[in-house]
Scaffold this active site. Sequence first.
Site, PDB file in Angstrom:
ATOM      1  N   ASP A 180      39.346  61.039  20.090  1.00  0.00           N
ATOM      2  CA  ASP A 180      38.903  62.026  21.081  1.00  0.00           C
ATOM      3  C   ASP A 180      39.234  61.641  22.520  1.00  0.00           C
ATOM      4  O   ASP A 180      39.020  62.444  23.437  1.00  0.00           O
ATOM      5  CB  ASP A 180      37.384  62.230  20.979  1.00  0.00           C
ATOM      6  N   LYS A 209      31.752  66.754  25.134  1.00  0.00           N
ATOM      7  CA  LYS A 209      32.492  67.885  24.550  1.00  0.00           C
ATOM      8  C   LYS A 209      31.712  68.443  23.374  1.00  0.00           C
ATOM      9  O   LYS A 209      30.880  67.758  22.757  1.00  0.00           O
ATOM     10  CB  LYS A 209      33.899  67.460  24.103  1.00  0.00           C
TER      11      LYS A 209
END
Length: 289
Positions: free
Chosen positions: A136, A10
């Site tokens: 995350d 990401k």
Amino acid sequence: MRVLEKAPAKINLSLDVLHKRKDGYHEVQMIMTTIDLADHIELTELEENEIRIMSHNRFVPDDHRNLAYQAAKVLKERYNIQKGVSISITKSIPVAAGLAGGSSDAAATLRGLNRLWNLGLTLHELAEIGAAIGSDVSFCIYGGTAIATGRGEKIQLIDPPPHCWVILAKPTIGVSTADVYRNLNLKSVAHPNVDAMVQAIKDKSYTGICENLGNVLEDVTLKMYPEVAMIKDQMKRFGADAVLMSGSGPTVFGFVQYESKIHRVYNGLRGFCDQVFAVRMLGDCQDLD
């Protein structure tokens, strides 16, 4: 039985820190999206009731420190699984890069074990489990593009941004996230305009996305690690349309809209940095099929 899962990296299109919480974490507001740079996870069921981590990358721990190990342990304990699993991790995402590689490996492990052990859990249920493993992990369960709040575990999926090329460069240094947060002075930072970024994504405006990139941690890391500042300057010089550091660093990414410009940026950076990647934006959510 064997299950394969892809674990995409990401990047943060926007990263704001609002305040420090009573529990010691920081309250954040981030927009994250996945890119086509990914680790690959292979899960193989074992008769022995143990968790084995295998990786050819010497920087990947093969014990309880590994987030994929922790993901398997949580599922085994919560659902009383009496079989073991071998978790083979083929790394493409640089380690400790600000790209959520470890978190994405854990998320892929949760999704894969959900299939391997026929647990029937939804992505939402897996994301709630992932939140206990790392901030995350919840986002990485879903993938795609999302607004993340809380300490990063509260996820609101949004439409993907327009497709473009992403150039990433990671210097050969490690960055301490704890040190970066410790040196962050919220009284003197310029907060990114998260709402403007959300609108730019909604409008599919490549220009708007480039104009509203922002990371409140970037100035701290650039002062602590001059190598990161140098790479950011070089990426701009070689022609990237917009440049930002991802997470707490040290990876810097730049957007390139047209393929004709990729080679100039990529080849220019290779003279300064060994780990350089040219990939596409993904931005699409995972499914359980």
